[in-house]
Write a protein that holds these residues in place. Sequence first.
Motif, PDB file in Angstrom:
ATOM      1  N   VAL A 179     -35.860  -9.972 -50.627  1.00  0.00           N
ATOM      2  CA  VAL A 179     -37.222  -9.571 -50.999  1.00  0.00           C
ATOM      3  C   VAL A 179     -37.242  -9.088 -52.443  1.00  0.00           C
ATOM      4  O   VAL A 179     -38.094  -9.485 -53.243  1.00  0.00           O
ATOM      5  CB  VAL A 179     -37.751  -8.489 -50.039  1.00  0.00           C
ATOM      6  CG1 VAL A 179     -39.065  -7.915 -50.559  1.00  0.00           C
ATOM      7  CG2 VAL A 179     -37.966  -9.071 -48.643  1.00  0.00           C
TER       8      VAL A 179
ATOM      9  N   ALA B  76     -41.945  -5.670 -49.775  1.00  0.00           N
ATOM     10  CA  ALA B  76     -42.531  -6.539 -50.797  1.00  0.00           C
ATOM     11  C   ALA B  76     -43.694  -5.860 -51.505  1.00  0.00           C
ATOM     12  O   ALA B  76     -43.826  -5.941 -52.739  1.00  0.00           O
ATOM     13  CB  ALA B  76     -42.989  -7.854 -50.153  1.00  0.00           C
TER      14      ALA B  76
ATOM     15  N   ILE C  58     -43.391 -14.306 -51.328  1.00  0.00           N
ATOM     16  CA  ILE C  58     -42.757 -13.533 -50.266  1.00  0.00           C
ATOM     17  C   ILE C  58     -43.775 -13.193 -49.176  1.00  0.00           C
ATOM     18  O   ILE C  58     -43.508 -13.363 -47.972  1.00  0.00           O
ATOM     19  CB  ILE C  58     -42.142 -12.241 -50.833  1.00  0.00           C
ATOM     20  CG1 ILE C  58     -40.959 -12.555 -51.748  1.00  0.00           C
ATOM     21  CG2 ILE C  58     -41.719 -11.300 -49.708  1.00  0.00           C
ATOM     22  CD1 ILE C  58     -39.732 -13.055 -51.038  1.00  0.00           C
TER      23      ILE C  58
END
Length: 314
Positions: A239, A274, A291
């Motif tokens: 991430v 994220a 993401i």
Amino acid sequence: MATADASRRPGRLGVGVVGAGRVGAVLGAALRSAGHAVVGVSAVSAASLERAENLLPGVPVLEIPDIIERSELVLLAVPDDALPTLVEGLAQLGVWQAGQLVVHTSGRYGTSVLAPARAAGAIPLAIHPAMTFTGLSLDLGRLPDTMFGITAPAVVLPIAQALVVEMGAEPVVIEEESRALYHAALAHASNHLVTIAAQSAQLLADLGVQHPDRMLGPLMKASLENALSSGEGALTGPVARGDATTVSAHRAALEAHDAPDTRQAYLGMARATALRALERGVLSPGQGASILAALADRPAPGSPDQRPDARPPA
């Protein structure tokens, strides 16, 4: 901890422990080590009776009203949800005493939950250890590294602070209206860490790894130490790198594996990671979008949106 001479110092109290759970028995033992006299303890289950015997040897096991009658300081170490009913029920019995210190160890509540005891003239204090306990004597050695969230009326706040310091710990004042958020922060850090460790260990065990704890232990300890010392600057992994294809691969593997709670936890924590990485500029907007797209909710299999003939509404 106080020395053996502590019992000869002024200001020692007769302490009654209501609830010989993991917290109550340990804090009762800590107050005893500080020179206070534990005059009684309540214990019902076999486990609580054993803790009382091991940590508070020689202390009589009594009914709760008898403990309160004998005590200058009552330590209420019961589950959060049981606390209001207990305090109110004892008030209806008329057992609270004017000038008596009534101390609870709940993280969720401040002193308002002790209002029925305060109405009888008791002095309300909330002291909650930010620590997970085993209920064994080794917990006493953890107290010097422990902070307590304390709440009390301003005039008696020094009493709460002194009790915590006597146990060798550090008091931190938490406002009454902030107790639930304070407790949520601690539960999120502690309880969910246990869940994450258990879920990851189960995945590894399912793959045939013989000792998941040995694989995860060094990694999780290092991650925790880095996070506490460096904050989110310690974040690593797909991430943080913006590696959406790896995140997608993780998701596919978890969806193919029969562990729905682990999949949900992974997706939720990855989204939170994220979003925080985006806010702090760790991810570019484009990386963040990729993401989050990989982590986005999808229709359940077999739902109308998944059928070939599904059409958008007119």
